[in-house]
Scaffold this motif. Structure first.
Motif, PDB file in Angstrom:
ATOM      1  N   ILE A 113      49.208  90.682  64.683  1.00 52.35           N
ATOM      2  CA  ILE A 113      49.553  89.539  64.615  1.00 52.35           C
ATOM      3  C   ILE A 113      51.148  89.372  64.963  1.00 52.35           C
ATOM      4  CG2 ILE A 113      50.275  87.260  63.066  1.00 52.35           C
ATOM      5  CD1 ILE A 113      47.939  88.681  61.271  1.00 52.35           C
TER       6      ILE A 113
ATOM      7  N   ALA B 280      46.020  88.103  67.436  1.00 53.41           N
ATOM      8  CA  ALA B 280      46.347  86.819  66.835  1.00 53.41           C
ATOM      9  C   ALA B 280      47.876  86.210  67.452  1.00 53.41           C
ATOM     10  CB  ALA B 280      45.641  86.018  65.919  1.00 53.41           C
TER      11      ALA B 280
ATOM     12  N   VAL C  85      45.828  82.353  62.336  1.00 56.08           N
ATOM     13  CA  VAL C  85      45.524  84.157  62.463  1.00 56.08           C
ATOM     14  C   VAL C  85      44.871  84.622  62.205  1.00 56.08           C
ATOM     15  CG1 VAL C  85      48.221  84.120  63.165  1.00 56.08           C
ATOM     16  CG2 VAL C  85      47.483  84.971  60.556  1.00 56.08           C
TER      17      VAL C  85
END
Length: 306
Positions: free
Chosen positions: A111, A163, A255
């Motif tokens: 992330i 993400a 995310v």
């Protein structure tokens, strides 16, 4: 008939509940997030939101003491592992070193939140090339450098879901007097978000951005939500400014697996402020007549600072 509360704010738009997270505490368990500009403001709130959902968090900023202090706060409040590192997002070698340090401490990063930014008011004809570059490179080039470093490491680690959430601004679509560098850079971030989303989707990486409205926080021109509600709220469709936790909630959602079908989006989180700017904004005052480029005298007379 519109249902309103005692202050006249539409019920559906009033202040959200005082809860730490809108998602289950294990939503991001086992994940590692890196947040640029994570030592304060919206970056810190994003990192805190990720941590409350179970992610380990690395914070990247230009002042090591600041990111380390923020990391200790996150660890103390959430119980997750958090580290602070130092680096300039405009310098690829420093970004790579920051990623390396966070991965050595926490594991592979899946992330990324790009929140690093800088801005100051300046008349365009008086803004130097170095001044323009200082602002625009952090927002646009820094977002690209961090994102590309993230993606290379993501592939090398054999990860299958990732993400990225970028930081946008309302004036990316319209420009703003005295903010030519930042507004044009943020427009680039909006396009970069779409380009990377389309390019990296096949590798399991989603890319979105949050186009933030008014979110008062420590260090912002209007420090408290209550102040901003009184001064700015009447000019926003929702009748109030945002609470910083609402930004963190959206970042965590974007995310998370709950947003698995969301990519390539520049999501406006403005209380519909971006919809009212042209039809019902306050009268325009030429930049040459303003004492403060971002706060016109005409706005001051209405009690609204912009």
């Amino acid at each position: 008939m519109t249902l309103t509360d005692d202050d006249g704010v539409a019920v559906a738009l009033r202040e959200p509940p005082e809860v730490a997270s809108m998602l289950p505490a294990d939503t991001l368990a086992g994940r590692v997030a890196l947040v640029t500009g994570g030592g304060s403001g919206l970056g810190l709130e994003s990192a805190m939101a990720f941590a409350r959902c179970g992610a380990s968090v690395g914070l990247l900023g230009r002042t090591l003491g600041k990111t380390e202090k923020a990391a200790r706060r996150i660890a103390d409040e959430t119980g997750v592992r958090a580290v602070g590192v130092c680096g300039d997002v405009r310098k690829a070698d420093e970004v790579a070193a920051a990623f390396e340090a966070v991965e050595n401490a926490l594991g592979p990063i899946s992330i990324l939140a790009n929140n690093a930014g800088a801005n100051f008011p300046a008349r365009s004809a008086e803004l130097s090339a170095n001044g323009f570059a200082a602002i625009s490179r952090i927002a646009l080039e820094g977002t690209f450098i961090a994102s590309s470093e993230f993606f290379r490491r993501y592939l090398a680690a054999g990860l299958t879901r990732g993400a990225i959430v970028n930081n946008g601004a309302q004036y990316q679509a319209t420009g703003y007097p005295g903010a030519a560098a930042s507004s044009s850079a943020k427009a680039g971030v909006a396009t970069l978000t779409r380009a990377l989303a389309a390019e990296w989707a096949g590798d399991g990486v989603r890319v979105n951005s949050i186009v933030a409205g008014w979110f008062p926080h420590d260090g912002s021109r209007t420090a408290t939500a209550e102040e901003a509600d009184a001064k700015v709220g009447p000019r926003i469709v929702a009748g109030r400014v945002g609470r910083i936790r609402e930004y963190g909630w959206l970042a965590a959602f974007l995310v998370s697996p709950y947003a698995a079908f969301v990519t390539g989006e520049n999501v406006h989180l403005t209380g519909a402020d971006h919809l009212r700017r042209r039809p019902i904004g306050f009268p325009y005052q030429p930049v040459s007549e303003r004492e403060n480029l971002w706060e016109s005298d005409l706005a001051d007379r209405t009690g609204v600072r912009r």
